[in-house]
Design an enzyme around this catalytic site. Structure first.
Site, PDB file in Angstrom:
ATOM      1  N   HIS A   1      35.859  53.335  41.984  1.00  0.00           N
ATOM      2  CA  HIS A   1      36.485  51.854  41.433  1.00  0.00           C
ATOM      3  C   HIS A   1      37.287  52.026  40.173  1.00  0.00           C
ATOM      4  O   HIS A   1      38.262  51.282  40.055  1.00  0.00           O
ATOM      5  CB  HIS A   1      35.783  50.795  41.755  1.00  0.00           C
ATOM      6  CG  HIS A   1      35.687  50.386  42.955  1.00  0.00           C
ATOM      7  ND1 HIS A   1      35.378  51.355  44.089  1.00  0.00           N
ATOM      8  CD2 HIS A   1      35.796  49.100  43.743  1.00  0.00           C
ATOM      9  CE1 HIS A   1      35.297  50.579  45.220  1.00  0.00           C
ATOM     10  NE2 HIS A   1      35.494  49.356  45.204  1.00  0.00           N
TER      11      HIS A   1
ATOM     12  N   LYS B   1      30.552  38.458  43.834  1.00  0.00           N
ATOM     13  CA  LYS B   1      31.398  38.707  42.701  1.00  0.00           C
ATOM     14  C   LYS B   1      32.633  37.874  43.195  1.00  0.00           C
ATOM     15  O   LYS B   1      33.192  38.355  44.236  1.00  0.00           O
ATOM     16  CB  LYS B   1      31.667  40.095  42.680  1.00  0.00           C
ATOM     17  CG  LYS B   1      30.701  41.060  41.955  1.00  0.00           C
ATOM     18  CD  LYS B   1      31.309  42.090  41.668  1.00  0.00           C
ATOM     19  CE  LYS B   1      30.027  43.189  40.828  1.00  0.00           C
ATOM     20  NZ  LYS B   1      30.647  44.516  40.628  1.00  0.00           N
TER      21      LYS B   1
ATOM     22  N   ARG C   1      23.484  48.140  41.328  1.00  0.00           N
ATOM     23  CA  ARG C   1      24.698  47.638  41.844  1.00  0.00           C
ATOM     24  C   ARG C   1      25.825  48.586  41.470  1.00  0.00           C
ATOM     25  O   ARG C   1      27.071  48.425  42.230  1.00  0.00           O
ATOM     26  CB  ARG C   1      24.721  46.156  41.706  1.00  0.00           C
ATOM     27  CG  ARG C   1      25.965  45.581  42.550  1.00  0.00           C
ATOM     28  CD  ARG C   1      25.859  44.118  42.442  1.00  0.00           C
ATOM     29  NE  ARG C   1      27.119  43.616  43.135  1.00  0.00           N
ATOM     30  CZ  ARG C   1      27.190  42.214  43.588  1.00  0.00           C
ATOM     31  NH1 ARG C   1      26.350  41.400  43.177  1.00  0.00           N
ATOM     32  NH2 ARG C   1      28.404  41.962  44.197  1.00  0.00           N
TER      33      ARG C   1
ATOM     34  N   ARG D   1      31.518  23.073  37.382  1.00  0.00           N
ATOM     35  CA  ARG D   1      30.296  24.242  37.100  1.00  0.00           C
ATOM     36  C   ARG D   1      29.659  24.685  38.163  1.00  0.00           C
ATOM     37  O   ARG D   1      28.496  25.408  38.284  1.00  0.00           O
ATOM     38  CB  ARG D   1      29.155  23.707  36.079  1.00  0.00           C
ATOM     39  CG  ARG D   1      30.010  23.025  34.830  1.00  0.00           C
ATOM     40  CD  ARG D   1      29.025  22.973  33.890  1.00  0.00           C
ATOM     41  NE  ARG D   1      29.750  22.518  32.428  1.00  0.00           N
ATOM     42  CZ  ARG D   1      29.907  21.307  32.236  1.00  0.00           C
ATOM     43  NH1 ARG D   1      29.412  20.362  33.073  1.00  0.00           N
ATOM     44  NH2 ARG D   1      30.487  21.012  31.077  1.00  0.00           N
TER      45      ARG D   1
ATOM     46  N   ASN E   1      30.615  50.613  42.706  1.00  0.00           N
ATOM     47  CA  ASN E   1      31.971  50.796  42.353  1.00  0.00           C
ATOM     48  C   ASN E   1      32.478  52.356  42.296  1.00  0.00           C
ATOM     49  O   ASN E   1      33.266  52.694  41.613  1.00  0.00           O
ATOM     50  CB  ASN E   1      32.064  50.334  40.891  1.00  0.00           C
ATOM     51  CG  ASN E   1      31.905  49.037  40.628  1.00  0.00           C
ATOM     52  OD1 ASN E   1      32.521  48.168  41.336  1.00  0.00           O
ATOM     53  ND2 ASN E   1      30.894  48.452  39.815  1.00  0.00           N
TER      54      ASN E   1
ATOM     55  N   LYS F   1      24.827  46.717  51.569  1.00  0.00           N
ATOM     56  CA  LYS F   1      25.133  46.051  50.253  1.00  0.00           C
ATOM     57  C   LYS F   1      24.152  45.172  50.135  1.00  0.00           C
ATOM     58  O   LYS F   1      23.737  44.641  49.096  1.00  0.00           O
ATOM     59  CB  LYS F   1      26.552  45.376  50.574  1.00  0.00           C
ATOM     60  CG  LYS F   1      27.049  44.698  49.269  1.00  0.00           C
ATOM     61  CD  LYS F   1      28.511  44.592  48.987  1.00  0.00           C
ATOM     62  CE  LYS F   1      28.804  43.871  47.783  1.00  0.00           C
ATOM     63  NZ  LYS F   1      30.213  43.628  47.502  1.00  0.00           N
TER      64      LYS F   1
HETATM   65  N1  LIG Z   1      34.337  40.599  45.359  1.00  0.00           N
HETATM   66  C1  LIG Z   1      34.087  41.962  45.428  1.00  0.00           C
HETATM   67  O1  LIG Z   1      32.793  42.415  45.481  1.00  0.00           O
HETATM   68  C2  LIG Z   1      35.092  42.993  45.956  1.00  0.00           C
HETATM   69  C3  LIG Z   1      34.749  44.138  46.889  1.00  0.00           C
HETATM   70  C4  LIG Z   1      36.022  44.824  47.062  1.00  0.00           C
HETATM   71  C5  LIG Z   1      37.064  44.307  46.995  1.00  0.00           C
HETATM   72  N2  LIG Z   1      37.356  42.920  46.376  1.00  0.00           N
HETATM   73  C6  LIG Z   1      38.712  42.611  46.275  1.00  0.00           C
HETATM   74  O2  LIG Z   1      39.329  42.426  47.538  1.00  0.00           O
HETATM   75  C7  LIG Z   1      40.776  42.371  47.539  1.00  0.00           C
HETATM   76  C8  LIG Z   1      41.447  43.259  48.434  1.00  0.00           C
HETATM   77  O3  LIG Z   1      41.037  42.554  49.949  1.00  0.00           O
HETATM   78  P1  LIG Z   1      41.653  42.811  51.219  1.00  0.00           P
HETATM   79  O4  LIG Z   1      41.926  44.290  51.282  1.00  0.00           O
HETATM   80  O5  LIG Z   1      41.120  42.075  52.109  1.00  0.00           O
HETATM   81  O6  LIG Z   1      43.285  42.320  50.897  1.00  0.00           O
HETATM   82  P2  LIG Z   1      43.999  40.973  51.153  1.00  0.00           P
HETATM   83  O7  LIG Z   1      42.996  39.545  50.958  1.00  0.00           O
HETATM   84  O8  LIG Z   1      45.138  40.839  50.478  1.00  0.00           O
HETATM   85  O9  LIG Z   1      44.520  40.991  52.594  1.00  0.00           O
HETATM   86  C9  LIG Z   1      45.353  42.028  53.109  1.00  0.00           C
HETATM   87  C10 LIG Z   1      46.349  41.317  53.949  1.00  0.00           C
HETATM   88  O10 LIG Z   1      46.183  41.215  55.296  1.00  0.00           O
HETATM   89  C11 LIG Z   1      46.192  39.868  55.632  1.00  0.00           C
HETATM   90  N3  LIG Z   1      45.427  39.467  56.849  1.00  0.00           N
HETATM   91  C12 LIG Z   1      43.872  39.246  56.313  1.00  0.00           C
HETATM   92  N4  LIG Z   1      43.452  39.231  57.435  1.00  0.00           N
HETATM   93  C13 LIG Z   1      44.116  39.134  58.373  1.00  0.00           C
HETATM   94  C14 LIG Z   1      44.216  39.239  59.982  1.00  0.00           C
HETATM   95  N5  LIG Z   1      42.829  38.989  60.278  1.00  0.00           N
HETATM   96  N6  LIG Z   1      45.230  39.326  60.760  1.00  0.00           N
HETATM   97  C15 LIG Z   1      46.414  39.545  60.014  1.00  0.00           C
HETATM   98  N7  LIG Z   1      46.649  39.509  58.808  1.00  0.00           N
HETATM   99  C16 LIG Z   1      45.604  39.641  57.850  1.00  0.00           C
HETATM  100  C17 LIG Z   1      46.460  39.168  54.379  1.00  0.00           C
HETATM  101  O11 LIG Z   1      47.328  37.930  54.619  1.00  0.00           O
HETATM  102  C18 LIG Z   1      46.928  40.303  53.366  1.00  0.00           C
HETATM  103  O12 LIG Z   1      48.442  40.436  53.502  1.00  0.00           O
HETATM  104  C19 LIG Z   1      40.965  42.950  46.005  1.00  0.00           C
HETATM  105  O13 LIG Z   1      41.705  41.959  45.271  1.00  0.00           O
HETATM  106  C20 LIG Z   1      39.748  43.728  45.774  1.00  0.00           C
HETATM  107  O14 LIG Z   1      39.677  43.325  44.143  1.00  0.00           O
HETATM  108  C21 LIG Z   1      36.271  42.436  45.966  1.00  0.00           C
END
Ligand SMILES: NC(=O)c1ccc[n+]([C@@H]2O[C@H](COP(=O)([O-])OP(=O)(O)OC[C@H]3O[C@@H](n4cnc5c(N)ncnc54)[C@H](O)[C@@H]3O)[C@@H](O)[C@H]2O)c1
Length: 360
Positions: A249, A144, A242, A122, A246, A228
């Site tokens: 989005h 989130k 907040r 939990r 989005n 943020k």
């Molecule tokens: N929680 C939130 O508030 C929030 C906000 C925005 C986006 N998101 C989520 O974030 C996700 C996207 O995140 P992302 O764009 O970081 O994608 P990701 O986590 O898929 O990373 C992108 C790619 O880069 C590679 N990678 C990461 N760091 C690296 C580095 N330093 N060197 C080499 N390769 C590296 C990863 O292995 C992956 O292949 C989505 O699922 C989205 O929904 C969440």
């Protein structure tokens, strides 16, 4: 990457936590060890990030019982199956309620590991160690967490704040160009939704940022995180302000879902989504066409797509948009804008107008 280290705070009372930004932080455990409670730690990472950076984190975990779990990379793995693997690794580690999860990677790993931490017994502590630009400016901050279902993005999740965000900007040196560009979509978003001065700063420094200028990148990350952190402190669970984060989005998530997770990167979907939101705003008389053009031009300079991929089914997009979490009582709720820096929540948006923008 060198330069000064910066520290911000997300002010959430007893759950307040630091965001530390700087080059070399992962290898310098003095900057994050204090945030880890208990005896057990599980580091969750992915197959691209682990070979590059897991050693640095592991070195800082000496004197502690820890293990690591390396998952396949990419949005297609932000799933309940991956969460189950994290639960199994926590069970193997005999993690108790004072254990801690460390998310080392991009937004996929951060959302997934944070979700597992929210569920295990939990809720146990977790620390975000973002390694993509997108994760540093957005997903690692604010608590989130969640996973995708085939029916839609982030449909299963929880609000669960990290104990700390450790953004080692040196890790951006290995980030593939396409992933870096995708991160700039979220950076532009901050200017677009609420900070016209930052938007103009991005127009001025886009070339240096794309060339990975260390100081400019650190400044951009810190400005995004400041915005943020303020919004999250005022509206942690998205009852109002907040939702502005989005911007773009609802369209973006629908595009990701309909095109197939991983085909369009999250940031690319957001870039197209912001352009669609701007066009819809102009169509309904809220904003001027000149603002849409300005947004499109900046995203184009960052190498981002600004139009729906050819052949995408508008009905499928609309169906995916209806499943968005922001909708209330069956009515479509979108974030639109009155121009650069002035986003607002639009209730009850007319589906015919949305369809017109999707098919234009
Ligand atoms: N929680 C939130 O508030 C929030 C906000 C925005 C986006 N998101 C989520 O974030 C996700 C996207 O995140 P992302 O764009 O970081 O994608 P990701 O986590 O898929 O990373 C992108 C790619 O880069 C590679 N990678 C990461 N760091 C690296 C580095 N330093 N060197 C080499 N390769 C590296 C990863 O292995 C992956 O292949 C989505 O699922 C989205 O929904 C969440």
């Amino acid at each position: 990457m060198s330069g000064a280290r910066r520290e911000l705070v997300v002010e959430l009372g007893a759950r307040r936590y630091p965001i530390r930004i700087g080059a070399g932080l992962l290898a310098d455990a003095a900057h994050w060890r204090d945030a880890l409670p208990g005896r057990h730690a599980l580091v969750v990472s992915d197959e691209h990030v682990a070979p590059l950076y897991l050693d640095r984190v592991a070195a800082g975990l000496r004197n502690r019982s820890f293990s690591s779990l390396v998952l396949p990379a990419g949005e297609a793995h932000k799933s309940l199956d991956s969460a189950a693997k994290i639960f199994a690794a926590l069970a193997e580690l005999q993690a108790s309620r004072d254990a801690c999860v460390i998310a080392l990677g991009g937004g996929v790993i951060g959302d997934l590991a944070g979700f597992a931490a929210a569920c295990w017994m939990r809720g146990i502590a977790f620390v975000q160690m973002p390694t993509t630009l997108l994760a540093m400016v957005d997903s690692s901050v604010g608590g989130k967490t969640g996973v995708d279902l085939p029916q839609g993005k982030n449909l299963v999740g929880a609000f669960h704040q990290p104990r700390a965000v450790i953004a080692d900007t040196a890790t951006l040196a290995t980030l593939p160009d396409r992933e870096l560009r995708a991160g700039f979509a979220e950076v532009v978003k901050y200017g677009a939704l609420g900070d016209a001065e930052f938007f103009a700063w991005l127009e001025q420094h886009a070339d240096a940022l794309l060339a990975r200028d260390a100081e400019k990148l650190a400044e951009a990350i810190s400005r995004c995180c400041t915005q943020k952190a303020g919004i999250v402190a005022r509206d942690e669970t998205e009852r109002g302000e907040r939702a502005l984060l989005n911007f773009g989005h609802t369209f973006g998530h629908a595009l990701e879902t309909v095109c197939g997770y991983g085909r369009l990167l999250h940031g690319e979907g957001v870039a197209i989504g912001m352009c669609l939101a701007a066009r819809l705003s102009a169509r309904t008389g809220m904003s001027a066409d000149a603002d849409t053009v300005r947004l499109r031009d900046l995203l184009t300079r960052f190498g981002l797509p600004t139009a729906i991929p050819a052949g995408t089914d508008a009905d499928a997009l609309l169906a995916a948009m209806r499943l968005d979490k922001k909708n209330a009582s069956g009515r479509l709720r979108l974030i639109l804008w009155r121009g650069v820096g002035r986003a607002e929540i639009a209730e009850n948006v007319d589906e015919a107008a949305i369809r017109a923008v999707l098919t234009a």
